[in-house]
Design a protein around this motif. Sequence first.
Motif, PDB file in Angstrom:
ATOM      1  N   CYS A 100       2.543   3.556   0.031  1.00  0.00           N
ATOM      2  CA  CYS A 100       3.105   4.354  -1.059  1.00  0.00           C
ATOM      3  C   CYS A 100       2.088   5.334  -1.636  1.00  0.00           C
ATOM      4  O   CYS A 100       0.934   4.981  -1.890  1.00  0.00           O
ATOM      5  CB  CYS A 100       3.601   3.428  -2.167  1.00  0.00           C
ATOM      6  N   ASP A 116       7.617   6.475  -0.039  1.00  0.00           N
ATOM      7  CA  ASP A 116       7.583   5.103   0.482  1.00  0.00           C
ATOM      8  C   ASP A 116       7.133   4.039  -0.523  1.00  0.00           C
ATOM      9  O   ASP A 116       6.164   3.314  -0.301  1.00  0.00           O
ATOM     10  CB  ASP A 116       6.712   5.045   1.738  1.00  0.00           C
ATOM     11  N   PRO A 117       7.862   3.902  -1.630  1.00  0.00           N
ATOM     12  CA  PRO A 117       7.573   2.803  -2.557  1.00  0.00           C
ATOM     13  C   PRO A 117       8.122   1.494  -1.992  1.00  0.00           C
ATOM     14  O   PRO A 117       9.290   1.152  -2.171  1.00  0.00           O
ATOM     15  CB  PRO A 117       8.310   3.220  -3.828  1.00  0.00           C
ATOM     16  N   SER A 132       3.796  -2.546  -2.231  1.00  0.00           N
ATOM     17  CA  SER A 132       3.179  -1.618  -3.176  1.00  0.00           C
ATOM     18  C   SER A 132       3.561  -1.954  -4.619  1.00  0.00           C
ATOM     19  O   SER A 132       4.438  -2.783  -4.866  1.00  0.00           O
ATOM     20  CB  SER A 132       3.610  -0.181  -2.859  1.00  0.00           C
ATOM     21  N   SER A 154       5.550  -0.749  -6.740  1.00  0.00           N
ATOM     22  CA  SER A 154       6.657   0.210  -6.720  1.00  0.00           C
ATOM     23  C   SER A 154       7.125   0.614  -8.101  1.00  0.00           C
ATOM     24  O   SER A 154       7.370   1.802  -8.358  1.00  0.00           O
ATOM     25  CB  SER A 154       7.829  -0.359  -5.917  1.00  0.00           C
TER      26      SER A 154
END
Length: 224
Positions: free
Chosen positions: A10, A23-24, A28, A30
């Motif tokens: 991410c 790209d979370p 990660s 997020s």
Amino acid sequence: MKLTKYTHACVRLEKEKRVLVLDPGTFSESDEALAGADAVLVTHEHNDHIDRPAVLAALRSNPALEVFAPAGVARALAETVQHSEAPADVAARIHDVEPGSTFDVAGFSVQTFGGQHALIHAQIPVVANIGYLVDGNVFHPGDSFVVPDGIEVQTLLVPIHAPWSKVGEVVDFVISVRAPKAFPVHDGLLNELGRGIVEGHVTRIGARYGTSYTRLATRESVEV
């Protein structure tokens, strides 16, 4: 543009008070990466690249947020929304993207490349994967080594380690793109010993072809 790296794949891009997140995933941070985001780009369906509950929660709480993903990912997210109590406009803010397209979102220009995930094993199905070039500058390939054609990438996000790659392929990818700057992604499965080996090769050989590779820690930011 400010680039902040989160664990694994991410990254968060910030420009003129607008925020784009790539790209979370579930590896990660997020929720943190998505805070205040205007748009999200998802390369493919694997959980280390999309944390579905976090993305759906962000869509519900932020009426301006838009999400872009390969068709299968976008369709699955929209179906989840339709079977929930989310506002009707949430599904309309989920968009599918194809390789070879361009679009603008939240003040960022985006070009898409690739089409499929790198092969892991012959018995593991290959899924769709989109690489994103943001503002003609930052390229996130997702889980692939697709090289943007006809484009001089300025900042390359390098998948340093994966079940689908070997060190030689990582180095060849960096050599092929020849971006002036490179930073790691997809490094969540490496320990320090492994990182040292891979990054040593990428740093040394990449420099011969004009690429300066720099490791970023989780939550570390740079201007690109």
